[in-house]
Design an enzyme around this catalytic site. Sequence first.
Site, short mmCIF file in Angstrom:
data_model
loop_
_atom_site.label_atom_id
_atom_site.label_comp_id
_atom_site.label_asym_id
_atom_site.label_seq_id
_atom_site.Cartn_x
_atom_site.Cartn_y
_atom_site.Cartn_z
N ALA A 32 0.83 -1.21 0.00
CA ALA A 32 0.00 0.00 0.00
C ALA A 32 0.86 1.26 0.00
CB ALA A 32 -0.91 0.00 1.22
N ASP A 33 0.40 2.27 -0.73
CA ASP A 33 1.06 3.58 -0.66
C ASP A 33 0.12 4.53 0.10
OD1 ASP A 33 -0.92 4.49 -2.44
OD2 ASP A 33 0.40 4.38 -4.18
N SER A 34 0.51 5.78 0.22
CA SER A 34 -0.26 6.74 1.01
C SER A 34 -1.69 6.90 0.49
CB SER A 34 0.43 8.10 1.02
OG SER A 34 1.69 7.98 1.61
N ASP A 36 -3.43 4.71 -1.27
CA ASP A 36 -4.14 3.47 -0.98
C ASP A 36 -4.65 3.48 0.46
OD1 ASP A 36 -3.60 2.32 -3.49
OD2 ASP A 36 -1.72 1.43 -2.77
N LEU A 37 -3.80 3.89 1.38
CA LEU A 37 -4.16 3.90 2.79
C LEU A 37 -5.28 4.90 3.07
CD1 LEU A 37 -0.68 3.53 4.49
CD2 LEU A 37 -2.46 1.80 4.27
#
Length: 74
Positions: A32-34, A36-37
């Site tokens: 996950a990237d920012s 996605d989070l």
Amino acid sequence: MLEKIQELVAEGLGVNASEVVETANFKEDLGADSLDLFELVMSLEEEFGVEIPTEDLENIATVGDVIKYIEAHK
């Protein structure tokens, strides 16, 4: 609750639900990237009726952390 979180995380991150275990780290294990989070948090807030402030996100790294947070703030 774990099953619903697995479903949301798997759908949101495009991973297999079997990878979404309590010890799985969102960034390291699930990729996950920012963004996605951020989207995932919005889905979790909507599904469970809790609000997760940005400052609390720093303490949430794994699927287990999310479960504990939601249970504590329901």
